[in-house]
Design a protein around this motif. Structure first.
Motif, PDB file in Angstrom:
ATOM      1  N   ARG A  55       0.846  -1.194   0.000  1.00  0.00           N
ATOM      2  CA  ARG A  55       0.000   0.000   0.000  1.00  0.00           C
ATOM      3  C   ARG A  55       0.882   1.245   0.000  1.00  0.00           C
ATOM      4  NH1 ARG A  55      -4.828  -1.811   3.851  1.00  0.00           N
ATOM      5  NH2 ARG A  55      -4.640  -4.055   3.533  1.00  0.00           N
ATOM      6  N   THR A  76      -7.360   2.653   4.763  1.00  0.00           N
ATOM      7  CA  THR A  76      -8.772   2.514   4.428  1.00  0.00           C
ATOM      8  C   THR A  76      -9.248   1.082   4.633  1.00  0.00           C
ATOM      9  OG1 THR A  76      -8.532   4.265   2.788  1.00  0.00           O
ATOM     10  CG2 THR A  76     -10.460   2.857   2.587  1.00  0.00           C
ATOM     11  N   THR A  77      -8.429   0.122   4.244  1.00  0.00           N
ATOM     12  CA  THR A  77      -8.733  -1.297   4.416  1.00  0.00           C
ATOM     13  C   THR A  77      -7.768  -1.865   5.447  1.00  0.00           C
ATOM     14  OG1 THR A  77      -9.339  -1.401   2.084  1.00  0.00           O
ATOM     15  CG2 THR A  77      -8.961  -3.500   3.200  1.00  0.00           C
ATOM     16  N   ASP A  78      -8.279  -2.681   6.373  1.00  0.00           N
ATOM     17  CA  ASP A  78      -7.425  -3.273   7.402  1.00  0.00           C
ATOM     18  C   ASP A  78      -6.277  -4.054   6.788  1.00  0.00           C
ATOM     19  OD1 ASP A  78      -9.175  -2.240   9.259  1.00  0.00           O
ATOM     20  OD2 ASP A  78     -10.149  -4.155   9.694  1.00  0.00           O
TER      21      ASP A  78
END
Length: 109
Positions: A55, A76-78
């Motif tokens: 990321r 935003t996403t785990d």
């Protein structure tokens, strides 16, 4: 008052510094960097990687907040549970408030 001539240093990292072999960290937990003095956004992106899940998060992205001495990264996403991530950042991603600013990072791990 004396001029600020020292760059801020990374005083704390949460979750626990990866060099301490942190285990069982909640993948939903924010990444919090605490510096020795107040910082502001510079330029560049943080990279979080477990080798497969990579990321890239710009320091100016809404996933990054900076308040005083604290930089919080809230992906935003785990993150993927059961894996080890590395956080890297280029020199100049955060700066102190001095004029001219001193570079506060890179963070290698």
């Amino acid at each position: 008052a004396a001029a600020d001539t020292a760059a801020p240093t990374l005083a704390a990292f949460n979750p626990t510094d990866p060099d301490d072999n942190a285990v069982a960290v909640d993948p939903a937990e924010n990444i919090v960097l605490r510096f020795s003095e107040a910082v502001r956004a510079g330029s560049g992106s943080f990279t979080l990687s477990n080798g497969t899940d990579v990321r890239t998060i710009a320091v100016t992205d809404a996933q990054v907040t900076i308040s005083g001495t604290t930089v919080t990264i809230n992906p935003t996403t785990d993150l993927v549970g059961g894996s080890t991530y590395t956080l890297t950042a280029p020199a100049g991603i955060v700066e102190d408030l001095a004029h001219p600013p001193h570079v506060a990072l890179p963070v290698d791990d």
